[in-house]
Design an enzyme around this catalytic site. Structure first.
Site, PDB file in Angstrom:
ATOM      1  N   HIS A 285     -10.758 -14.527   2.947  1.00  0.00           N
ATOM      2  CA  HIS A 285     -11.920 -13.133   2.837  1.00  0.00           C
ATOM      3  C   HIS A 285     -13.217 -14.681   2.805  1.00  0.00           C
ATOM      4  CE1 HIS A 285      -9.573  -9.481   2.159  1.00  0.00           C
ATOM      5  NE2 HIS A 285      -9.034 -10.013   3.395  1.00  0.00           N
TER       6      HIS A 285
ATOM      7  N   HIS B 231       0.703  -0.970  -0.391  1.00  0.00           N
ATOM      8  CA  HIS B 231      -0.102   0.116  -0.205  1.00  0.00           C
ATOM      9  C   HIS B 231       0.909   1.229   0.344  1.00  0.00           C
ATOM     10  CE1 HIS B 231      -2.643  -3.526   2.394  1.00  0.00           C
ATOM     11  NE2 HIS B 231      -3.413  -1.971   1.669  1.00  0.00           N
TER      12      HIS B 231
ATOM     13  N   ASP C 105      -4.324 -13.595  -2.788  1.00  0.00           N
ATOM     14  CA  ASP C 105      -4.225 -13.404  -1.868  1.00  0.00           C
ATOM     15  C   ASP C 105      -3.661 -14.249  -1.131  1.00  0.00           C
ATOM     16  OD1 ASP C 105      -3.259 -10.548  -1.895  1.00  0.00           O
ATOM     17  OD2 ASP C 105      -4.669 -10.336  -0.596  1.00  0.00           O
TER      18      ASP C 105
ATOM     19  N   ASP D  62      -4.889 -14.467   8.646  1.00  0.00           N
ATOM     20  CA  ASP D  62      -4.283 -14.170   7.769  1.00  0.00           C
ATOM     21  C   ASP D  62      -3.137 -14.608   8.176  1.00  0.00           C
ATOM     22  OD1 ASP D  62      -5.062 -11.710   6.188  1.00  0.00           O
ATOM     23  OD2 ASP D  62      -4.560 -10.668   6.995  1.00  0.00           O
TER      24      ASP D  62
ATOM     25  N   ASP E  23     -10.176 -12.216  10.378  1.00  0.00           N
ATOM     26  CA  ASP E  23      -9.149 -12.495   9.153  1.00  0.00           C
ATOM     27  C   ASP E  23      -7.894 -12.547  10.404  1.00  0.00           C
ATOM     28  OD1 ASP E  23      -7.504 -11.906   6.909  1.00  0.00           O
ATOM     29  OD2 ASP E  23      -8.323 -10.056   6.475  1.00  0.00           O
TER      30      ASP E  23
ATOM     31  N   GLU F 154      -8.798 -13.425  -1.500  1.00  0.00           N
ATOM     32  CA  GLU F 154      -8.370 -14.147  -0.958  1.00  0.00           C
ATOM     33  C   GLU F 154      -8.763 -15.285  -0.127  1.00  0.00           C
ATOM     34  OE1 GLU F 154      -6.146 -10.692   1.553  1.00  0.00           O
ATOM     35  OE2 GLU F 154      -6.666 -11.734   3.223  1.00  0.00           O
TER      36      GLU F 154
HETATM   37  C1  XUL Z   1      -7.111  -6.672   3.989  1.00  0.00           C
HETATM   38  C2  XUL Z   1      -6.465  -6.824   2.924  1.00  0.00           C
HETATM   39  C3  XUL Z   1      -5.537  -6.022   2.778  1.00  0.00           C
HETATM   40  C4  XUL Z   1      -5.758  -6.065   0.790  1.00  0.00           C
HETATM   41  C5  XUL Z   1      -5.106  -4.486   0.714  1.00  0.00           C
HETATM   42  O1  XUL Z   1      -8.271  -7.826   4.963  1.00  0.00           O
HETATM   43  O2  XUL Z   1      -6.702  -7.593   2.574  1.00  0.00           O
HETATM   44  O3  XUL Z   1      -4.727  -6.054   2.669  1.00  0.00           O
HETATM   45  O4  XUL Z   1      -5.092  -7.021   0.227  1.00  0.00           O
HETATM   46  O5  XUL Z   1      -5.859  -4.009   0.634  1.00  0.00           O
HETATM   47 CO    CO Z   2      -5.118  -8.706   1.011  1.00  0.00          CO
END
Ligand code: XUL
Ligand code: CO
Length: 458
Positions: A293, A123, A318, A331, A329, A290
């Site tokens: 998600h 980002h 992702d 991750d 989330d 992702e």
């Molecule tokens: C948030 C997410 C972000 C996007 C990019 O859950 O996945 O990091 O990948 O903004």
């Molecule tokens: Co993401």
């Protein structure tokens, strides 16, 4: 600010001055080697990922297109709503200075080089601190992206994608492109303009839009139709600017159902595809899926990957995983061989992900506070996806599953079935068909047979 050499978890030596050597060879082992026969506890080497090995007609590196994310791997602190930072990095002085940001960038490239990963993503606000005005912010971004360009040229590492952080700053608390205040929307527009300039400058292969606050917390204060129209108008302006500056990367939208907003407009793959088709944008965007998600949306790991790919809309992944027993989330790094096999099967079947890739939007746990954990996490996930790639290639090459699927639908190869699919078999003809053929015989879906076959390859 000058730094004294420090140690963190006993695994890293930090030097402030050239030769910019941030990781201790003796501990991390220089560039991560491929050692297929390594012992069970040796997790600082690849046992399956062998970049140049050819699988199903391409090298592993070409199929997998790994990418490291800046926000977790180099900006993650381990802080959560209940606890303070736990991941204290020796190269990071914790300030918002440009000097600190530059040092972090150098570390990032060294990390990527050692890992043997060719792509990264960020980002705008991950790599450069925000100034007090837009002009000042953009000037700092120019300085950091000059350095990023130089490091890309020196190392051959490329930018898979960049994106704009349109969700962290207080100005975006009611959304960015869907904000009820046009002034905020305009700020987001200005930020995306700069984001696209950076994408072009750094040769990004994609550009991502993730609408973290594009949604609502309550319908009581929300004009949904207007917000969705504004979002589409915003995307159209981004496309216009993309064409104007000659940026040729792929535009990607990343679905997510919730978090931080209670309801997000880009809920899941099918919602985003419907949005794009409704507003005539479907030829200009693909999806960045992702899996964490996807599971947050109540689907299983592979659902959105498969849906997006079925509609030729899967642009990038992702590559992470969640804990479906939790509602948020997490991750996590993808370490499940079966899920990664299903993922790679879709990737192989659609002929690859390029210009997208497998982007590790993953973070080490806040308790994993050694530098070595950062390496082990990425290595483990790369190895899991390499195993997935090999198993998926075998499944496809054997053709057992695809033969069974073809057989399952063989009635659509009959003259009547084909005519129906061509739109040439009416409901009246359906009635005639049933009158002459009588009751159909129920056939087994053979789910357990399919599951047992999949397990054979894992
Ligand atoms: C948030 C997410 C972000 C996007 C990019 O859950 O996945 O990091 O990948 O903004
Ligand atoms: Co993401």
């Amino acid at each position: 600010m000058a730094f004294a050499p420090q140690k963190s978890g006993g695994l890293v030596t930090f030097y402030d001055a050239p030769p910019n050597k941030y990781f201790d060879d003796a501990k991390v082992g220089g560039e991560i080697p491929y050692k297929p026969d390594a012992g069970v506890e040796d997790t600082l080497c690849f046992k399956h990922y062998n970049a140049k090995e050819v699988i199903y007609g391409r090298t592993m590196e070409e199929w997998l297109r790994f990418s490291v994310v800046y926000w977790h791997t180099f900006r993650g602190t381990g802080a959560d709503p209940f606890g303070f930072p736990t991941l204290i990095r020796p190269w990071d002085d914790g300030t918002d200075s440009v000097e600190n940001a530059k040092r972090r960038l150098r570390v990032a490239f060294e990390f990527l080089k050692r890992l043997g990963v060719k792509y990264y993503s960020f980002h705008d606000r991950d790599i450069a601190p925000e100034g007090s005005t837009l002009e000042e912010t953009n000037k700092i971004l120019d300085e950091l992206t000059d350095l990023a360009l130089q490091l890309q040229q020196e190392t051959g590492i490329k930018l898979l994608w960049n994106t704009c952080n349109l969700f962290a700053h207080a100005r975006y608390s009611n959304g960015a492109a869907t904000n009820p205040d046009f002034h905020v929307l305009a700020y987001a527009g200005a930020q995306v303009k700069k984001g696209l300039d950076i994408a072009k400058k750094l040769g990004a292969e994609n550009f991502v839009f993730w609408g973290g606050r594009e949604g609502f917390h309550t319908l009581l204060n929300t004009n949904v139709k207007m917000e969705l129209e504004n979002l589409a108008a915003f995307f159209r302006q981004a496309l216009t600017y993309k064409q104007k500056i000659g940026f040729t990367g792929q535009f990607l939208i990343e679905p997510k159902p919730k978090e931080p907003t209670k309801h997000q407009y880009d809920y899941d793959a099918m919602t985003v595809i419907a949005f794009l088709k409704t507003f005539g944008l479907e030829n200009h965007f693909k999806l960045n899926i992702e899996p964490n998600h996807t599971t947050l949306a109540g689907h299983d790991f592979i659902h959105d990957i498969a849906m997006a790919s079925s509609f030729s809309m899967l642009g990038s992944v992702d590559s992470n995983t969640g804990s479906p027993d939790l509602g948020w989330d997490t991750d996590q790094f993808p370490m499940d061989v079966k899920n990664c096999t299903l993922l790679m099967k879709v990737v192989l079947e659609q002929g690859g992900l390029a210009p997208g890739g497998l982007n590790f939007d993953c973070k080490v746990r806040r308790e994993s506070n050694d530098i070595a954990d950062l390496f082990i996490a990425h290595i483990g996930a790369m190895d899991t996806l390499a195993r997935g790639l090999k198993s998926a290639a075998k499944i496809i090459e054997d053709g057992v599953l695809s033969k069974l699927i073809t057989e399952r639908y063989e009635s659509f190869s009959s003259p009547e079935g084909r005519a129906f699919r061509d739109g040439l078999f009416s409901l009246e003809q359906c009635e005639q068909f049933v009158k002459s053929k009588g009751e159909p015989t129920p056939r087994s879906g053979r789910q357990e047979h399919f599951e047992a076959i999949l397990n054979h390859y894992i």
